[in-house]
Design a protein around this motif. Structure first.
Motif, PDB file in Angstrom:
ATOM      1  N   LEU A 215     -10.044  -4.562   2.524  1.00 58.51           N
ATOM      2  CA  LEU A 215      -8.905  -3.747   2.092  1.00 58.51           C
ATOM      3  C   LEU A 215      -9.394  -2.486   1.382  1.00 58.51           C
ATOM      4  N   ASP A 216      -8.907  -1.334   1.833  1.00 64.73           N
ATOM      5  CA  ASP A 216      -9.338  -0.055   1.268  1.00 64.73           C
ATOM      6  C   ASP A 216      -8.147   0.818   0.915  1.00 64.73           C
ATOM      7  N   ALA A 217      -8.362   1.669  -0.075  1.00 67.90           N
ATOM      8  CA  ALA A 217      -7.368   2.665  -0.473  1.00 67.90           C
ATOM      9  C   ALA A 217      -7.903   4.052  -0.148  1.00 67.90           C
ATOM     10  N   TRP A 218      -7.003   4.907   0.370  1.00 67.93           N
ATOM     11  CA  TRP A 218      -7.368   6.260   0.771  1.00 67.93           C
ATOM     12  C   TRP A 218      -6.345   7.242   0.219  1.00 67.93           C
ATOM     13  N   LEU A 219      -6.800   8.466   0.032  1.00 67.38           N
ATOM     14  CA  LEU A 219      -5.929   9.545  -0.419  1.00 67.38           C
ATOM     15  C   LEU A 219      -5.958  10.650   0.629  1.00 67.38           C
ATOM     16  N   LYS A 220      -4.769  11.166   0.985  1.00 68.12           N
ATOM     17  CA  LYS A 220      -4.705  12.278   1.924  1.00 68.12           C
ATOM     18  C   LYS A 220      -3.832  13.376   1.345  1.00 68.12           C
ATOM     19  N   HIS A 265      -1.277  19.624  -5.481  1.00 68.66           N
ATOM     20  CA  HIS A 265      -0.914  18.488  -6.322  1.00 68.66           C
ATOM     21  C   HIS A 265      -0.020  17.499  -5.580  1.00 68.66           C
ATOM     22  N   SER A 266      -0.064  17.539  -4.241  1.00 72.44           N
ATOM     23  CA  SER A 266       0.732  16.604  -3.462  1.00 72.44           C
ATOM     24  C   SER A 266      -0.170  15.857  -2.493  1.00 72.44           C
ATOM     25  N   ALA A 267      -0.067  14.506  -2.515  1.00 70.83           N
ATOM     26  CA  ALA A 267      -0.925  13.689  -1.651  1.00 70.83           C
ATOM     27  C   ALA A 267      -0.254  12.357  -1.370  1.00 70.83           C
ATOM     28  N   ASP A 268      -0.549  11.804  -0.202  1.00 67.65           N
ATOM     29  CA  ASP A 268      -0.097  10.466   0.179  1.00 67.65           C
ATOM     30  C   ASP A 268      -1.208   9.462  -0.117  1.00 67.65           C
ATOM     31  N   LEU A 269      -0.813   8.206  -0.313  1.00 68.46           N
ATOM     32  CA  LEU A 269      -1.773   7.118  -0.426  1.00 68.46           C
ATOM     33  C   LEU A 269      -1.680   6.242   0.812  1.00 68.46           C
ATOM     34  N   HIS A 270      -2.834   5.854   1.340  1.00 69.15           N
ATOM     35  CA  HIS A 270      -2.907   4.975   2.506  1.00 69.15           C
ATOM     36  C   HIS A 270      -3.679   3.718   2.110  1.00 69.15           C
ATOM     37  N   ILE A 295       1.500   3.342   4.217  1.00 66.95           N
ATOM     38  CA  ILE A 295       1.435   4.745   3.807  1.00 66.95           C
ATOM     39  C   ILE A 295       2.526   5.003   2.773  1.00 66.95           C
ATOM     40  N   ILE A 296       2.111   5.433   1.604  1.00 64.80           N
ATOM     41  CA  ILE A 296       3.051   5.744   0.522  1.00 64.80           C
ATOM     42  C   ILE A 296       3.068   7.256   0.373  1.00 64.80           C
ATOM     43  N   ALA A 297       4.142   7.868   0.828  1.00 63.30           N
ATOM     44  CA  ALA A 297       4.208   9.324   0.866  1.00 63.30           C
ATOM     45  C   ALA A 297       4.491   9.915  -0.509  1.00 63.30           C
ATOM     46  N   ASN A 298       3.906  11.083  -0.743  1.00 67.90           N
ATOM     47  CA  ASN A 298       4.207  11.906  -1.931  1.00 67.90           C
ATOM     48  C   ASN A 298       3.993  11.164  -3.246  1.00 67.90           C
TER      49      ASN A 298
END
Length: 675
Positions: A215-220, A265-270, A295-298
Motif C-alpha cells: 500500500l502506497d500514498a502518492w501526491l499529484k 497549493h492544490s494537489a490530489d492524494l492517491h 483518489i481524493i481530489a483537492n
C-alpha cells in the motif's frame, strides 16, 4: 454433461491458464468465463440474481465476511482469478521442490474453492493435502459438490465451518496458507487480522498467498504535466509483518512521512494497492477491483507537514489518514458542493453532506445555518440509506477523507445501493431544494389523491378518536412472541449480557448511552422494519403510503439498584421548537411485558393540542426543554411484549426509572414522508 466430462473440461481450462505466458493472460477472459460457467453449473449458483444486496454477509469482530454469492462473483474478475491460480500453482511446485508432501490451508474458500480445488489434478494426493475453512455453511455445502465433481476428496484433510479468527490454530503445520479475504487498501474485510491469526500455523519455510499486499500514498499536484510524487509505503502485509503483528498483544499499524513540496497549493492524494500473489505473479493498478486506486481530489496537504496512516482493527477495518491542509487552501468562504454533485457512488447530496461536516469541524460559522436548513433532508437521507443516526454522524465527522464515509454507506447496505434508493434520494433532494422541472404542487396533489385511495384502514374509528384526543396509541401485537424473543437475544448478545444473570445487566461489554443500545442492523431489526402490518399503521396516521422507515436503535432499562440508578432520558421534546407545530410521529415496540413501574415509556397526553400556545407563552430566555413537566400530568404507559406505541412528536415524553424486577427492552421505530 456428466461429472467426468465437467472434470475433464475444467482440468483443460486450468492447464491453459497455467501454461499461458505472462503476455497472453490478458486474452484469456473466455477461458475464465468458461471455468466460472462450469462452477456455476455444478453449484447452481446464480451470480447475478435480481435485487441482490449481499444480505447474507457476516460481520465478524475484525471485518466483513462476504456472502456466498459475492464470493462467487469475484471469480468473474479474470485477471484476478488467473494471477492467484498461477501463483498458488507456482507456490505448490516450489514447496514440493523442498518437501515430499505439502500441507495447504485455504481460509475463506467460498462455494467454488476457486484458488485451489481446480488445480489439484496437477498434483497427487500423496504430494498435497488440503484443509478448507469458511464461515458460511451454505458455501461449504456447495463446495462439497465441486469436490465431488472434480473427484478430489482424497486430497481433503479437513473441511470446517468456522470464523477463521476464532479457529484454533495448530503450531507450524502448514507449508502454504491461502486466504484472499480483502478489498482495496485492505479495507472492510479481515485480511490483516486473518494472517495475524493464522501465521503461527505456518512453517518457517512456508509461504502466505498473497505473498505481499503493498500500500502506497502518492501526491499529484494540480497543474498540467505534474507527475505523481511518492509520499511513502504506509504498509505492506507479508509473512514478516504478520509475524510482527502476532507478537503484539494489541496490534498496531502506524506510519508517518514528510509531505513533499509541490508547485502551487492544490494537489490530489492517491492511494494504491499492489498485490503479489506469489513470485512473479502480480496484480497492479486497475487490473481488478482489489487494485482500484483511491483518489481524493483537492486535498491540498501542507508541504513538509506530517502525513500519518494508521489502521483500525475493528469490525470495519480501514486505514485512517491524517495530514495538515495547505494554509492557502483553507478558506471559510469556500463554496460547498452543489446538492446535485454526485459522489463516488453516483449519488446526489452526500458529497455536500460530508463537506458540511468537515466545515463544521473547522467551526466555519456560515455552515451552521446550512446544517440547520438541511437537517430534515439529512434525516431522510439516513433513512433511505438505512443508516443509524448516531454511528453515521460519528463516521461523518470523524472521517478525514470522503471515501471513509462512502465505504461506511456501502457497508451498511451490503455493498450495493439499489436503484430504488437512488431514485428516492434524488426525489428528496429535488423536493427539498424545490428544483423539479414539473409543477410540484400539481404532482403532490395528484399523489395525495392517489395515495388516499390506497390507504388501508387498519385502525378503527375508536382508535383514531383516541389518537386525536390523547396524541398516543397502543397497537397490540405487531410482533409475535418468537419475533420479540429473537430480537431480545440479538440485543443481549450484542451488549454481552444474560437475562437469567442479573449481575450482567449493569456491566454490558458494549457501553450503553444511558439506556440506549447502539445496535441498528441486526437481522430481526431489519425484518421488523419491513413488516407490512407496522407500515399500515403509520400509513393510516400519515394518510400516505410514501413513507421512509427509520433505522433506529434499541433500549435496555434494567431495574434500579443501590449501585445503579436510572440515567434518562427523562421527559423531553424531540422536535424543532417552533410554531405552528407540524404533524409528526415517534414510536417504539415493547419486547417485554412492561408494567407502569418497569421503566415504562411516559408522556403527557393531549399536549400536542396545547403545544403552539404553550410555546408562545414561555418567557423569553427560559429553556423550553426545562419545564415543570411533572405538574402537567406525566403518564406511564404499560403494554405487552410485541405492542407498538406511537405518539405525536409534540408530546413531551421519556423513559422512567425501573422499580420492578425485570428489565424493560424496546426497539424504536418511526416513519416519515419521503417527500
Amino acid at each position: 454433461m456428466t461429472n467426468k466430462d465437467k472434470k475433464l473440461a475444467m482440468n483443460q481450462l486450468i492447464d491453459q491458464i497455467i501454461q499461458s505466458s505472462d503476455k497472453t493472460v490478458n486474452s484469456n477472459k473466455a477461458i475464465v468465463d468458461d471455468l466460472v460457467s462450469h462452477l456455476c453449473d455444478i453449484t447452481h449458483i446464480d451470480l447475478h440474481p435480481d435485487f441482490f444486496t449481499d444480505e447474507n454477509a457476516t460481520r465478524t469482530s475484525k471485518g466483513k465476511a462476504v456472502s456466498m454469492t459475492t464470493a462467487a462473483q469475484c471469480a468473474e474478475e479474470y485477471l484476478r482469478t488467473q494471477v492467484f491460480i498461477r501463483g498458488v500453482n507456482q507456490a505448490i511446485e516450489d514447496q514440493l521442490a523442498q518437501n515430499k508432501k505439502v500441507n495447504l490451508l485455504y481460509g475463506g474458500t467460498g462455494p467454488f474453492g476457486l484458488l485451489v480445488l481446480p488445480l489439484l489434478h496437477r498434483f497427487s494426493d500423496q504430494e498435497l493435502q488440503i484443509t478448507l475453512l469458511d464461515i458460511h455453511q451454505e458455501s461449504l455445502n456447495l463446495l462439497a459438490k465441486v469436490i465431488q465433481t472434480l473427484d478430489v476428496s482424497s486430497y481433503i484433510k479437513q473441511v470446517q465451518c468456522t470464523d477463521i479468527l476464532e479457529w484454533e490454530v495448530p503450531e507450524k503445520e502448514y507449508d502454504i496458507i491461502v486466504s484472499e479475504t480483502m478489498m482495496a487498501l485492505l479495507a472492510n474485510e479481515p485480511q490483516v487480522s486473518i494472517f495475524r491469526h493464522l501465521i503461527p500455523s505456518l512453517k518457517d519455510t512456508g509461504c502466505l498467498i498473497p505473498q505481499q499486499v503493498v500500500l502506497d500514498a502518492w501526491l499529484k499536484a494540480k497543474y498540467k504535466g505534474a507527475k505523481p510524487q511518492h509520499i511513502g509505503n504506509f504498509f505492506t502485509l507479508s509473512k514478516t509483518t504478520s509475524q510482527e503483528l502476532n507478537q503484539q498483544t494489541t496490534p498496531t499499524i502506524e506510519s508517518s512521512f514528510i509531505i513533499p513540496s509541490y508547485e502551487g497549493h492544490s494537489a490530489d492524494l492517491h492511494y494504491t494497492t499492489q498485490i503479489q500473489a506469489y513470485g512473479d505473479h502480480w496484480l497492479t493498478d486497475n487490473q481488478c477491483s482489489l487494485n482500484l486506486p483511491r483518489i481524493i481530489a483537492n486535498e491540498d496537504p501542507e508541504p513538509a507537514g506530517i502525513f500519518t496512516a494508521s489502521y483500525s482493527f475493528s469490525d470495519f477495518p480501514q486505514f485512517i489518514f491524517k495530514y495538515p491542509k495547505h494554509k492557502d487552501s483553507i478558506k471559510e468562504d469556500t463554496p460547498l458542493p452543489a446538492p446535485y454533485e454526485l459522489n463516488s457512488l453516483s449519488l446526489p447530496y452526500l458529497k455536500r453532506m460530508w463537506h458540511c461536516a468537515q466545515s463544521m469541524k473547522k467551526q466555519h460559522k456560515n455552515i451552521i445555518q446550512v446544517m440547520q436548513q438541511e437537517h430534515s433532508l439529512q434525516s431522510k437521507c439516513f433513512d433511505i440509506l438505512q443508516l443509524g443516526l448516531e454511528p453515521t454522524l460519528q463516521i461523518l465527522f470523524a472521517s478525514t477523507v470522503e471515501d471513509e464515509f462512502t465505504d461506511y454507506i456501502l457497508q451498511q447496505n451490503q455493498g450495493k445501493i439499489s436503484d430504488t434508493q437512488s431514485k428516492m434520494l434524488l426525489q428528496c433532494v429535488n423536493q427539498h431544494f424545490a428544483s423539479l422541472e414539473v409543477k410540484q404542487e400539481e404532482e403532490q396533489e395528484e399523489q395525495k389523491e392517489q395515495t388516499s385511495q390506497d390507504i388501508e384502514k387498519v385502525l378503527d374509528q375508536q382508535q383514531i378518536q383516541f389518537w386525536e384526543e390523547n396524541g398516543y396509541l397502543i397497537i397490540p401485537k405487531v410482533l409475535d412472541n418468537n419475533e420479540c424473543q429473537q430480537l431480545i437475544s440479538e440485543i443481549c448478545n450484542f451488549i454481552g449480557i444474560s437475562l437469567d444473570k442479573p449481575s450482567t445487566w449493569y456491566r454490558p461489554s458494549i457501553p450503553l448511552q444511558k439506556i440506549m443500545v447502539p445496535l441498528f442492523d441486526s437481522p430481526m431489526q431489519k425484518a421488523i422494519r419491513n413488516k407490512t402490518n407496522i407500515h399500515k399503521v403509520f400509513y393510516q396516521l400519515w394518510q400516505s403510503n410514501n413513507l421512509l422507515v427509520s433505522t433506529d436503535r434499541a433500549s435496555f432499562n434494567p431495574p434500579e439498584t443501590a449501585e445503579w440508578q436510572f440515567q434518562g432520558p427523562n421527559i423531553h421534546l424531540d422536535l424543532e421548537l417552533k410554531t405552528p407545530v407540524p404533524f409528526g410521529t415517534q414510536g417504539m415496540i415493547y419486547l417485554t411485558d412492561t408494567s407502569e413501574k418497569q421503566g415504562a415509556f411516559c408522556c403527557i397526553p393531549k399536549f400536542h393540542k396545547e403545544f403552539n400556545q404553550w410555546l408562545q407563552n414561555i418567557p423569553s430566555g427560559q429553556d423550553p426543554q426545562k419545564q415543570p413537566w411533572s405538574d402537567l400530568g406525566i403518564k406511564p404507559i404499560a403494554a405487552n411484549a410485541g405492542d407498538l406505541i406511537i405518539w405525536h412528536h409534540a408530546l413531551p415524553h421519556g423513559s422512567s426509572s425501573n422499580t420492578a424486577t425485570q428489565p424493560r427492552i424496546v426497539q424504536y421505530i418511526n416513519m416519515q414522508p419521503a417527500n
